[in-house]
Design a protein around this motif. Structure first.
Motif, mmCIF file in Angstrom:
data_model
loop_
_atom_site.group_PDB
_atom_site.id
_atom_site.type_symbol
_atom_site.label_atom_id
_atom_site.label_comp_id
_atom_site.label_asym_id
_atom_site.label_seq_id
_atom_site.Cartn_x
_atom_site.Cartn_y
_atom_site.Cartn_z
ATOM 1 N N UNK A 4 -21.848 -1.594 -5.574
ATOM 2 C CA UNK A 4 -21.981 -0.184 -4.655
ATOM 3 C C UNK A 4 -22.268 -0.416 -3.390
ATOM 4 N N UNK A 5 -21.701 0.350 -2.365
ATOM 5 C CA UNK A 5 -21.816 0.329 -0.761
ATOM 6 C C UNK A 5 -22.114 1.603 -0.348
ATOM 7 N N UNK A 40 -18.455 2.988 -5.231
ATOM 8 C CA UNK A 40 -18.674 2.140 -6.517
ATOM 9 C C UNK A 40 -17.646 1.583 -6.831
ATOM 10 N N UNK A 41 -17.784 0.128 -7.465
ATOM 11 C CA UNK A 41 -16.704 -0.850 -7.968
ATOM 12 C C UNK A 41 -15.907 -0.108 -9.201
ATOM 13 N N UNK A 42 -16.644 0.869 -9.951
ATOM 14 C CA UNK A 42 -16.039 1.306 -11.297
ATOM 15 C C UNK A 42 -16.113 2.814 -11.337
ATOM 16 N N UNK A 43 -15.347 3.513 -11.682
ATOM 17 C CA UNK A 43 -15.815 5.056 -12.266
ATOM 18 C C UNK A 43 -16.617 5.257 -13.329
ATOM 19 N N UNK A 44 -16.530 4.079 -14.201
ATOM 20 C CA UNK A 44 -17.793 4.058 -15.189
ATOM 21 C C UNK A 44 -19.106 4.149 -14.594
ATOM 22 N N UNK A 45 -19.227 3.685 -13.255
ATOM 23 C CA UNK A 45 -20.692 3.813 -12.693
ATOM 24 C C UNK A 45 -20.981 4.960 -12.132
ATOM 25 N N UNK A 46 -19.648 5.290 -11.385
ATOM 26 C CA UNK A 46 -19.921 6.683 -10.582
ATOM 27 C C UNK A 46 -20.200 7.727 -11.416
ATOM 28 N N UNK A 47 -19.785 7.735 -12.932
ATOM 29 C CA UNK A 47 -20.073 9.209 -13.620
ATOM 30 C C UNK A 47 -21.533 9.464 -13.739
ATOM 31 N N UNK A 48 -22.321 8.385 -13.592
ATOM 32 C CA UNK A 48 -23.963 8.517 -13.680
ATOM 33 C C UNK A 48 -24.302 9.077 -12.661
ATOM 34 N N UNK A 49 -23.599 9.341 -11.340
ATOM 35 C CA UNK A 49 -24.132 9.823 -10.409
ATOM 36 C C UNK A 49 -24.087 11.462 -10.591
ATOM 37 N N UNK A 50 -23.151 12.044 -11.138
ATOM 38 C CA UNK A 50 -22.735 13.353 -11.509
ATOM 39 C C UNK A 50 -23.899 13.964 -11.964
ATOM 40 N N UNK A 51 -23.866 15.439 -11.858
ATOM 41 C CA UNK A 51 -25.030 16.307 -12.415
ATOM 42 C C UNK A 51 -23.907 17.182 -13.172
ATOM 43 N N UNK A 52 -24.108 16.990 -14.599
ATOM 44 C CA UNK A 52 -23.357 18.166 -15.547
ATOM 45 C C UNK A 52 -24.015 18.739 -16.440
ATOM 46 N N UNK A 53 -23.972 19.938 -16.621
ATOM 47 C CA UNK A 53 -24.311 20.839 -17.510
ATOM 48 C C UNK A 53 -23.384 21.662 -18.152
ATOM 49 N N UNK A 54 -23.389 21.654 -19.628
ATOM 50 C CA UNK A 54 -22.242 22.166 -20.488
ATOM 51 C C UNK A 54 -22.900 23.601 -21.074
#
Length: 668
Positions: free
Chosen positions: A463-464, A483-497
């Motif tokens: 990441x940079x 981020x290098x991969x979307x699989x890393x970026x998804x952990x940045x999101x806040x999600x509430x279903x």
């Protein structure tokens, strides 16, 4: 039988003895039902056999313990002496409440010839006997399972303190550990002294005095402007609002337009500023939280992220989001790695290992997200992070390491290639903080200037962060986290279903965000282009070199490390206080940043410094010459503040002053 009650001996045995033997008159006697004639030898032998166990004899009105083989344990040598042979005339079973043995009526006194020898005086004997009795009823305390649990607890405690010792002594080094220990002792003593009412009263008085001085300094610059503490009873006209804005704009401030302020204002020119203002006007009501309402904002944000990813040579899988600034970008990266490695590795006590020169945003993230922060010292010559010590600091709980290109204090680029190798070896994240290097570092190579490897081409970089509102010249409030991969970026999101308001998702801390700033960022990137950023990179580095050369020409000063980006920091010889140099420059209208640990001054060279670099070098030389000629001409406010801060063991006092300053910012 007399000793049938022994199974009840436990915690209350000693209290029972005291209660039943404190007074001879309290002793009850009861006949012994037996068919034996009391004059027979068998009765005497029976009595002697019973005394071979634990019982109590009363001697001089005090209880004494009788053990096997007619031995008496005394607890006060004033009553009897070691070696004395006593004829027992009163004996009681240990713990019994209603039995005693005397010469009558059990046996005739002439037949009651049991003698006991007084042995060594010790209270521990009694305690040991009681413990033996207790073990019969509490065998669990000696069980192997409990012993195993004790050993595990001991090892956990040992591991805890070993970890702290390792981080302080092995990673930080013995010299630094001793310094920290000395500071800890000073801090502890100081805090204890601070609890004294007289000391606390004096400290409070000084704090209040300092805060009043800061308040006077802030409010004195505002002049006679009208203060508004409540909504106007009737709304102002547009012209009245503009007139008030003009007055606020004209409040006396630092001369940033002449290029005398370090960093702060990353100005791309009046023409670009007008363009940003127009972009803001066009999208003033836009909110990227609702892409279906503002599709143009969604497009501009995605394109801004894509352009910066390309600039940092991201792979095809590269991705990112826009944030409100470098701090949020860094905080989001730390949160991302925390959540990712909790999910993938089950790490519940996360740690991150960073250089001591890393941006304070990492400290903020550690505090916000409960991540243990391990700081690693830098090389005292190069000011790059010590890679070997960073490797030693990595544990099974490490979720990420980080490096700067360039760091804020000294403008030094860490060895990202070496850090990337560490990240690959230990399978952890590596974040590169390029917030300050932003749009200068990626263009050094194209400009033919000295550079270093730092972007996504370095294996191990995951990441940079890059600030578009610094050398990208976008309006304040925009940055990119990549981020290098979307699989890393998804952990940045806040999600509430399951929120009652509907399914909720946001990419970063903020929910609603100003679409106008996104539009301004996109406009700046499009207006400048690669050729524009290449040109500004060359001009800024040329100005930095000019300032650096001027500093190096002054014998009393020295540059910190070997800067390659837009920042230069310098210190002074021991005989000169570098903060005095800063105060001299402030008197000439310059606004540069003081550093500490070690003491130095810092300049972030912007486009505005291109035309002021020569004048700065001239004023710097004159300031140093004045201090050489007259050392007492220094002792300004900066020297006083940082000198005092360095001398105070308890930094909470310095933090109290800083908190007071922030309080003043919200005083209307």
């Amino acid at each position: 039988m007399f000793f049938s009650a022994l199974r009840n001996v436990g915690i209350h045995a000693s209290s029972s003895i005291r209660a039943t033997l404190s007074s001879p008159s309290n002793i009850l006697r009861r006949g012994l039902s037996t068919s034996l004639d009391s004059t027979t030898a068998s009765c005497v032998q029976k009595l002697r056999d019973q005394l071979r166990y634990y019982a109590v004899a009363e001697i001089a009105g005090r209880p004494f313990l009788i053990t096997q083989n007619d031995k008496v344990i005394v607890n006060r040598l004033k009553d009897v002496k070691v070696g004395d042979v006593l004829k027992l005339d009163r004996v009681r079973e240990l713990g019994s409440k209603d039995y005693s043995l005397v010469g009558q009526p059990y046996v005739q006194e002439n037949l009651y010839d049991i003698q006991a020898t007084v042995i060594e005086h010790t209270k521990s004997k009694l305690i040991q006997i009681v413990k033996k009795k207790r073990r019969k009823n509490y065998k669990l305390l000696d069980s192997r399972q409990l012993g195993l649990i004790k050993n595990i607890v001991f090892l956990l405690v040992l591991y805890h303190y070993w970890g702290r010792f390792y981080a302080k002594v092995i990673v930080g080094g013995p010299v630094r550990a001793l310094t920290d220990f000395r500071d800890f002792i000073k801090k502890f003593v100081f805090r204890q002294l601070r609890k004294l009412p007289s000391v606390q009263a004096k400290i409070d008085a000084e704090l209040n005095k300092t805060i009043r001085e800061m308040e006077e300094s802030i409010f004195s610059k505002e002049g006679d402007i009208t203060h508004h503490h409540r909504l106007p009873a009737h709304g102002m006209s547009q012209q009245e609002v503009l007139d008030n804005l003009k007055k606020l704009q004209n409040i006396k401030c630092a001369d940033w337009k002449s290029g005398k302020v370090s960093g702060t204002i990353y100005h791309g020119g009046d023409e670009l500023t007008e363009l940003l203002a127009e972009a803001y006007r066009m999208f003033a009501v836009a909110n990227p939280l609702h892409p279906e309402v503002f599709p143009g904002i969604r497009r501009m944000e995605a394109e801004s992220v894509a352009m910066v990813l390309s600039m940092y040579n991201a792979p095809a899988t590269g991705c990112g989001t826009m944030t409100s600034g470098g701090t949020e970008s860094i905080v989001m990266a730390c949160k991302t790695y925390r959540d990712m490695y909790k999910d993938l590795k089950g790490i519940h006590d996360p740690e991150m290992v960073v250089p001591v020169t890393i941006h304070a945003a990492f400290m903020k993230a550690a505090e916000y997200f409960n991540i243990k922060l391990i700081t690693v010292p830098v090389d005292p010559i190069t000011y790059k992070v010590d890679v070997k010590k960073m490797a030693k600091a990595i544990t099974r709980n490490t979720i990420m390491i980080a490096g700067s290109v360039v760091n804020f204090p000294h403008g030094i680029a860490d060895d990202i290639v070496a850090l990337g190798q560490l990240a690959k070896k230990y399978k952890i994240g590596l974040h590169v903080d390029c917030c300050l290097g932003s749009f200068v570092m990626p263009f050094l190579e194209k400009a033919g200037l000295p550079t270093t490897s730092f972007d996504f081409r370095v294996d191990g970089v995951t990441s940079i962060s890059c600030d578009t509102h610094k050398y990208g010249f976008a309006a304040k409030g925009s940055s990119i986290i990549m981020y290098r991969y979307p699989s890393i970026r998804k952990y940045q999101y806040f999600l509430s279903a399951d929120w009652t308001g509907g399914i909720y998702a946001s990419p970063s801390v903020a929910g609603s965000r100003p679409g106008a700033l996104i539009a301004g960022c996109w406009a700046a990137l499009m207006k400048m282009g690669e050729d524009g950023y290449l040109d500004t990179c060359q001009q800024i580095i040329q100005a930095r070199r000019k300032i650096q050369k001027g500093i190096e020409s002054i014998p009393q000063l020295h540059v910190k490390g070997d800067p390659i980006g837009p920042v230069v920091a310098f210190g002074s010889v021991e005989t000169m206080n570098i903060y005095d140099v800063g105060d001299k420059l402030s008197a000439r209208g310059w606004n540069i940043s003081p550093l500490q640990n070690p003491a130095a001054l810092h300049i972030s060279v912007t486009m505005l410094w291109v035309n002021s670099a020569d004048q700065f070098v001239k004023d710097l030389k004159e300031s140093v010459e004045e201090l050489v000629t007259n050392p007492d001409s220094g002792k300004g406010s900066t020297a006083a503040i940082y000198g005092t801060a360095a001398s105070i063991p308890d930094k909470s006092i310095v933090e109290d002053v800083a908190a007071g300053f922030i309080d003043l910012l919200y005083k209307a």
